[in-house]
Design a protein around this motif. Structure first.
Motif, PDB file in Angstrom:
ATOM      1  N   UNK A  52       0.846  -1.204   0.000  1.00 21.27           N
ATOM      2  CA  UNK A  52       0.000   0.000   0.000  1.00 21.27           C
ATOM      3  C   UNK A  52       0.879   1.251   0.000  1.00 21.27           C
ATOM      4  N   UNK A  53       0.303   2.345  -0.465  1.00 22.07           N
ATOM      5  CA  UNK A  53       0.994   3.629  -0.405  1.00 22.07           C
ATOM      6  C   UNK A  53       0.736   4.250   0.968  1.00 22.07           C
ATOM      7  N   UNK A  54       1.818   4.681   1.636  1.00 23.09           N
ATOM      8  CA  UNK A  54       1.602   5.360   2.916  1.00 23.09           C
ATOM      9  C   UNK A  54       0.801   6.633   2.654  1.00 23.09           C
ATOM     10  N   UNK A  55       0.092   7.120   3.684  1.00 23.42           N
ATOM     11  CA  UNK A  55      -0.859   8.194   3.428  1.00 23.42           C
ATOM     12  C   UNK A  55      -0.484   9.527   4.044  1.00 23.42           C
ATOM     13  N   UNK A  56       0.202   9.509   5.198  1.00 21.02           N
ATOM     14  CA  UNK A  56       0.476  10.781   5.855  1.00 21.02           C
ATOM     15  C   UNK A  56       1.617  10.623   6.842  1.00 21.02           C
ATOM     16  N   UNK A  57       2.104  11.777   7.304  1.00 19.55           N
ATOM     17  CA  UNK A  57       3.161  11.812   8.308  1.00 19.55           C
ATOM     18  C   UNK A  57       2.668  12.689   9.446  1.00 19.55           C
ATOM     19  N   UNK A  58       2.578  12.113  10.642  1.00 19.45           N
ATOM     20  CA  UNK A  58       2.090  12.828  11.818  1.00 19.45           C
ATOM     21  C   UNK A  58       3.073  12.604  12.952  1.00 19.45           C
ATOM     22  N   UNK A  59       3.529  13.680  13.575  1.00 23.15           N
ATOM     23  CA  UNK A  59       4.454  13.573  14.712  1.00 23.15           C
ATOM     24  C   UNK A  59       5.640  12.663  14.395  1.00 23.15           C
ATOM     25  N   UNK A  60       6.243  12.868  13.211  1.00 23.01           N
ATOM     26  CA  UNK A  60       7.408  12.093  12.777  1.00 23.01           C
ATOM     27  C   UNK A  60       7.130  10.608  12.620  1.00 23.01           C
ATOM     28  N   UNK A  62       5.403   7.968   9.890  1.00 18.47           N
ATOM     29  CA  UNK A  62       4.846   7.752   8.559  1.00 18.47           C
ATOM     30  C   UNK A  62       3.809   6.625   8.694  1.00 18.47           C
ATOM     31  N   UNK A  63       2.596   6.880   8.260  1.00 18.00           N
ATOM     32  CA  UNK A  63       1.478   5.976   8.535  1.00 18.00           C
ATOM     33  C   UNK A  63       0.981   5.319   7.250  1.00 18.00           C
ATOM     34  N   UNK A  64       0.842   3.987   7.304  1.00 19.79           N
ATOM     35  CA  UNK A  64       0.216   3.259   6.210  1.00 19.79           C
ATOM     36  C   UNK A  64      -1.247   3.042   6.562  1.00 19.79           C
ATOM     37  N   UNK A  65      -2.173   3.486   5.705  1.00 20.48           N
ATOM     38  CA  UNK A  65      -3.598   3.421   6.041  1.00 20.48           C
ATOM     39  C   UNK A  65      -4.196   2.010   5.962  1.00 20.48           C
ATOM     40  N   UNK A  66      -3.526   1.106   5.255  1.00 20.40           N
ATOM     41  CA  UNK A  66      -4.145  -0.207   5.010  1.00 20.40           C
ATOM     42  C   UNK A  66      -4.239  -1.054   6.279  1.00 20.40           C
TER      43      UNK A  66
END
Length: 102
Positions: A52-60, A62-66
């Protein structure tokens, strides 16, 4: 130069990459992060778990939404799975006010 045209192959403007955050580029799939002021890093944006494509970066992070894998913006390492391996570094460089492929 301020206000200059973006260079060929620019992935993102540095101004668009917040400290502690990042920008996900779909093509090529790269996530560009700025874990600390002035430190611009890039990683493949494809999660090693199931592609999956990661979706966002929050508080350092990197988050994968899947499946909610989290990776460190500082080195791409897995913070929490199901991914077992981290994100691979991508060769990005600074060109004026922009980030380009190296």
């Amino acid at each position: 130069e301020a206000g200059g045209a973006s260079p060929n192959g620019a992935l993102a403007a540095i101004a668009d990459i917040p400290v502690g955050g990042g920008v996900v580029v779909a093509e090529p799939p790269i996530v560009i992060v700025q874990p600390t002021e002035g430190a611009i890093l890039g990683y493949t944006a494809v999660c090693p778990h199931q592609g999956c494509l990661v979706s966002e970066v929050v508080d350092n992070q990197i988050i994968c939404p899947c499946h909610q894998s989290y990776f460190s913006a500082e080195d791409g390492a897995v913070i929490s799975g199901p991914a077992k391996t981290g994100l691979t570094s991508a060769d990005v460089q600074i060109d004026g006010d922009y980030v380009v492929l190296g």
